[in-house]
Scaffold this motif. Structure first.
Motif, PDB file in Angstrom:
ATOM      1  N   LEU A 143       0.886  -1.166   0.000  1.00  0.00           N
ATOM      2  CA  LEU A 143       0.000   0.000   0.000  1.00  0.00           C
ATOM      3  C   LEU A 143       0.919   1.209   0.000  1.00  0.00           C
ATOM      4  O   LEU A 143       1.773   1.349   0.878  1.00  0.00           O
ATOM      5  CB  LEU A 143      -0.894   0.007   1.246  1.00  0.00           C
ATOM      6  CG  LEU A 143      -1.791   1.244   1.402  1.00  0.00           C
ATOM      7  CD1 LEU A 143      -2.825   1.325   0.285  1.00  0.00           C
ATOM      8  CD2 LEU A 143      -2.502   1.214   2.752  1.00  0.00           C
TER       9      LEU A 143
ATOM     10  N   VAL B 158       1.047   5.499  -0.848  1.00  0.00           N
ATOM     11  CA  VAL B 158       0.404   6.770  -1.227  1.00  0.00           C
ATOM     12  C   VAL B 158       1.508   7.800  -1.392  1.00  0.00           C
ATOM     13  O   VAL B 158       2.414   7.913  -0.536  1.00  0.00           O
ATOM     14  CB  VAL B 158      -0.611   7.222  -0.149  1.00  0.00           C
ATOM     15  CG1 VAL B 158      -1.205   8.584  -0.497  1.00  0.00           C
ATOM     16  CG2 VAL B 158      -1.732   6.176  -0.005  1.00  0.00           C
TER      17      VAL B 158
ATOM     18  N   GLY C  84      -2.848  11.817   4.104  1.00  0.00           N
ATOM     19  CA  GLY C  84      -3.640  12.547   5.090  1.00  0.00           C
ATOM     20  C   GLY C  84      -4.978  13.043   4.578  1.00  0.00           C
ATOM     21  O   GLY C  84      -5.569  13.949   5.147  1.00  0.00           O
TER      22      GLY C  84
ATOM     23  N   GLY D 166      -7.282  10.421   3.218  1.00  0.00           N
ATOM     24  CA  GLY D 166      -8.129   9.233   3.091  1.00  0.00           C
ATOM     25  C   GLY D 166      -7.836   8.332   1.912  1.00  0.00           C
ATOM     26  O   GLY D 166      -8.548   7.363   1.680  1.00  0.00           O
TER      27      GLY D 166
ATOM     28  N   GLY E 120      -5.207   6.276   1.467  1.00  0.00           N
ATOM     29  CA  GLY E 120      -4.795   4.965   1.986  1.00  0.00           C
ATOM     30  C   GLY E 120      -5.991   4.181   2.482  1.00  0.00           C
ATOM     31  O   GLY E 120      -6.139   2.985   2.175  1.00  0.00           O
TER      32      GLY E 120
ATOM     33  N   ASN F 256       6.053   1.241  11.932  1.00  0.00           N
ATOM     34  CA  ASN F 256       5.362   2.040  10.919  1.00  0.00           C
ATOM     35  C   ASN F 256       4.049   2.567  11.519  1.00  0.00           C
ATOM     36  O   ASN F 256       2.967   2.044  11.267  1.00  0.00           O
ATOM     37  CB  ASN F 256       5.103   1.205   9.662  1.00  0.00           C
ATOM     38  CG  ASN F 256       4.607   2.045   8.498  1.00  0.00           C
ATOM     39  OD1 ASN F 256       4.096   3.147   8.690  1.00  0.00           O
ATOM     40  ND2 ASN F 256       4.761   1.529   7.296  1.00  0.00           N
TER      41      ASN F 256
ATOM     42  N   ARG G 280      -1.797   2.957  12.553  1.00  0.00           N
ATOM     43  CA  ARG G 280      -2.997   3.742  12.880  1.00  0.00           C
ATOM     44  C   ARG G 280      -4.081   3.538  11.814  1.00  0.00           C
ATOM     45  O   ARG G 280      -5.256   3.381  12.131  1.00  0.00           O
ATOM     46  CB  ARG G 280      -2.654   5.231  13.002  1.00  0.00           C
ATOM     47  CG  ARG G 280      -1.894   5.596  14.268  1.00  0.00           C
ATOM     48  CD  ARG G 280      -1.957   7.103  14.523  1.00  0.00           C
ATOM     49  NE  ARG G 280      -1.423   7.885  13.419  1.00  0.00           N
ATOM     50  CZ  ARG G 280      -0.139   8.223  13.271  1.00  0.00           C
ATOM     51  NH1 ARG G 280       0.751   7.837  14.175  1.00  0.00           N
ATOM     52  NH2 ARG G 280       0.262   8.938  12.235  1.00  0.00           N
TER      53      ARG G 280
ATOM     54  N   ARG H 233      -7.859   2.085  12.386  1.00  0.00           N
ATOM     55  CA  ARG H 233      -9.062   2.835  12.011  1.00  0.00           C
ATOM     56  C   ARG H 233      -9.927   2.062  11.033  1.00  0.00           C
ATOM     57  O   ARG H 233     -11.151   2.151  11.047  1.00  0.00           O
ATOM     58  CB  ARG H 233      -8.670   4.162  11.351  1.00  0.00           C
ATOM     59  CG  ARG H 233      -8.545   5.341  12.280  1.00  0.00           C
ATOM     60  CD  ARG H 233      -8.595   6.648  11.510  1.00  0.00           C
ATOM     61  NE  ARG H 233      -7.847   6.647  10.272  1.00  0.00           N
ATOM     62  CZ  ARG H 233      -6.529   6.802  10.179  1.00  0.00           C
ATOM     63  NH1 ARG H 233      -5.809   6.979  11.273  1.00  0.00           N
ATOM     64  NH2 ARG H 233      -5.921   6.786   9.015  1.00  0.00           N
TER      65      ARG H 233
ATOM     66  N   THR I 194       8.568  -2.132   4.160  1.00  0.00           N
ATOM     67  CA  THR I 194       7.698  -1.037   4.548  1.00  0.00           C
ATOM     68  C   THR I 194       6.957  -1.378   5.812  1.00  0.00           C
ATOM     69  O   THR I 194       6.916  -2.512   6.209  1.00  0.00           O
ATOM     70  CB  THR I 194       6.672  -0.712   3.442  1.00  0.00           C
ATOM     71  OG1 THR I 194       5.981  -1.901   3.100  1.00  0.00           O
ATOM     72  CG2 THR I 194       7.339  -0.109   2.259  1.00  0.00           C
TER      73      THR I 194
HETATM   74  C1  COA Z   1       0.668   4.405   5.428  1.00  0.00           C
HETATM   75  C2  COA Z   1       0.094   5.185   4.249  1.00  0.00           C
HETATM   76  C3  COA Z   1      -0.314   4.206   3.157  1.00  0.00           C
HETATM   77  C4  COA Z   1      -1.143   5.978   4.712  1.00  0.00           C
HETATM   78  O1  COA Z   1      -1.750   6.593   3.574  1.00  0.00           O
HETATM   79  P1  COA Z   1      -2.683   7.897   3.724  1.00  0.00           P
HETATM   80  O2  COA Z   1      -3.324   8.119   2.415  1.00  0.00           O
HETATM   81  O3  COA Z   1      -1.927   9.028   4.314  1.00  0.00           O
HETATM   82  O4  COA Z   1      -3.765   7.392   4.782  1.00  0.00           O
HETATM   83  P2  COA Z   1      -5.088   8.173   5.252  1.00  0.00           P
HETATM   84  O5  COA Z   1      -5.148   9.525   4.602  1.00  0.00           O
HETATM   85  O6  COA Z   1      -6.231   7.258   5.052  1.00  0.00           O
HETATM   86  O7  COA Z   1      -4.817   8.370   6.808  1.00  0.00           O
HETATM   87  C5  COA Z   1      -3.693   9.146   7.244  1.00  0.00           C
HETATM   88  C6  COA Z   1      -4.085  10.243   8.228  1.00  0.00           C
HETATM   89  O8  COA Z   1      -4.890  11.221   7.591  1.00  0.00           O
HETATM   90  C7  COA Z   1      -6.079  11.445   8.346  1.00  0.00           C
HETATM   91  N1  COA Z   1      -7.124  11.798   7.376  1.00  0.00           N
HETATM   92  C8  COA Z   1      -7.696  10.975   6.471  1.00  0.00           C
HETATM   93  N2  COA Z   1      -8.615  11.658   5.749  1.00  0.00           N
HETATM   94  C9  COA Z   1      -8.578  12.939   6.215  1.00  0.00           C
HETATM   95  C10 COA Z   1      -9.275  14.114   5.850  1.00  0.00           C
HETATM   96  N3  COA Z   1     -10.177  14.107   4.872  1.00  0.00           N
HETATM   97  N4  COA Z   1      -8.976  15.258   6.517  1.00  0.00           N
HETATM   98  C11 COA Z   1      -8.056  15.267   7.491  1.00  0.00           C
HETATM   99  N5  COA Z   1      -7.351  14.179   7.877  1.00  0.00           N
HETATM  100  C12 COA Z   1      -7.618  13.036   7.243  1.00  0.00           C
HETATM  101  C13 COA Z   1      -6.308  10.144   9.050  1.00  0.00           C
HETATM  102  O9  COA Z   1      -7.117  10.294  10.211  1.00  0.00           O
HETATM  103  C14 COA Z   1      -4.878   9.770   9.410  1.00  0.00           C
HETATM  104  O10 COA Z   1      -4.447  10.487  10.545  1.00  0.00           O
HETATM  105  P3  COA Z   1      -3.333   9.881  11.548  1.00  0.00           P
HETATM  106  O11 COA Z   1      -2.070   9.668  10.757  1.00  0.00           O
HETATM  107  O12 COA Z   1      -3.212  10.920  12.592  1.00  0.00           O
HETATM  108  O13 COA Z   1      -3.847   8.578  12.054  1.00  0.00           O
HETATM  109  C15 COA Z   1       1.136   6.224   3.696  1.00  0.00           C
HETATM  110  O14 COA Z   1       1.650   6.960   4.787  1.00  0.00           O
HETATM  111  C16 COA Z   1       2.289   5.604   2.922  1.00  0.00           C
HETATM  112  O15 COA Z   1       2.182   5.392   1.710  1.00  0.00           O
HETATM  113  N6  COA Z   1       3.427   5.305   3.587  1.00  0.00           N
HETATM  114  C17 COA Z   1       4.608   4.748   2.935  1.00  0.00           C
HETATM  115  C18 COA Z   1       4.409   3.316   2.508  1.00  0.00           C
HETATM  116  C19 COA Z   1       3.988   2.416   3.651  1.00  0.00           C
HETATM  117  O16 COA Z   1       4.532   2.503   4.750  1.00  0.00           O
HETATM  118  N7  COA Z   1       3.000   1.526   3.365  1.00  0.00           N
HETATM  119  C20 COA Z   1       2.453   0.616   4.364  1.00  0.00           C
HETATM  120  C21 COA Z   1       3.168  -0.702   4.429  1.00  0.00           C
HETATM  121  S1  COA Z   1       3.006  -1.666   2.957  1.00  0.00           S
END
Ligand code: COA
Length: 170
Positions: free
Chosen positions: A78, A80, A86, A88, A90, A114, A119, A123, A170
């Motif tokens: 996964l 992003v 941040g 949604g 992911g 990670n 988190r 969720r 990751t």
């Molecule tokens: C882990 C990962 C996939 C998360 O992706 P993301 O798109 O940022 O995830 P989300 O947006 O669904 O959630 C992230 C945060 O945004 C917040 N968020 C989601 N939608 C939101 C919105 N509309 N407004 C404000 N905040 C929001 C969530 O509550 C979450 O907050 P938190 O970090 O305090 O818990 C991303 O950080 C990534 O690609 N990391 C590198 C690769 C990795 O580690 N992959 C996982 C292992 S394979």
């Protein structure tokens, strides 16, 4: 899989022409890692990757589900792109993975360290079921598990202990 609109982005199945763009937003492949690039090309060829893109067609992230883990679904990747985190994306990709999974269970693994992924999984309703210790150093990985609701299968009591699961990167 038809394209599914999730607010300001859309999720659809990746095709072979997406591979280069996916590699460009991938933290490992974009450094020139040949193995990750080859994996991305294979995932696209096999139809195991989905991508999220915005209204202008810009790629925001991708997710991979394979069926190599005890013949059950496994989220192998996964990713992003940093500028789209941040909001949604992911969460949307994970939900799409669960919706498209064809087996009763869907697993994934990620490093305990990670925190963003931990988190997100919490969720999204995933439940930790075990820890794995990679053969070569590194932090332990937790293996969350989620029932996909495709069969009458209890997820209680599953404990997974293997030498190595996933890429461990990751
Ligand atoms: C882990 C990962 C996939 C998360 O992706 P993301 O798109 O940022 O995830 P989300 O947006 O669904 O959630 C992230 C945060 O945004 C917040 N968020 C989601 N939608 C939101 C919105 N509309 N407004 C404000 N905040 C929001 C969530 O509550 C979450 O907050 P938190 O970090 O305090 O818990 C991303 O950080 C990534 O690609 N990391 C590198 C690769 C990795 O580690 N992959 C996982 C292992 S394979």
């Amino acid at each position: 899989m038809h394209a599914v609109g999730l607010g300001d982005f859309t999720v659809r199945r990746a095709n072979e022409s997406d591979a280069d763009t996916m590699a460009g937003i991938d933290a490992i492949a974009s450094t020139g890692d040949a193995e990750r690039r080859a994996n991305i090309a294979r995932w696209c060829r096999q139809g195991s990757a989905t991508v999220a893109e915005d209204a202008s067609g810009r790629l925001l992230g991708y997710c991979v589900v394979e069926y190599t883990f005890f013949e059950q679904g496994f989220v192998a990747m996964l990713m992003v792109t940093p500028s789209a985190r941040g909001r949604g994306v992911g969460h949307g990709l994970l939900n799409a993975a669960a919706a498209s999974c064809t087996t009763p269970k869907l697993f994934t693994s990620t490093n305990v360290s990670n925190q963003p992924m931990q988190r997100l999984l919490g969720r999204a309703g995933w439940t930790p079921v075990g820890l794995v210790q990679p053969r070569r150093g590194g932090p332990r990985a937790v293996l969350p598990l989620r029932a996909t609701g495709r069969a009458d299968t209890s997820v209680t009591g599953d404990v997974v202990g293997l030498g190595r699961v996933g890429s461990g990167q990751t």
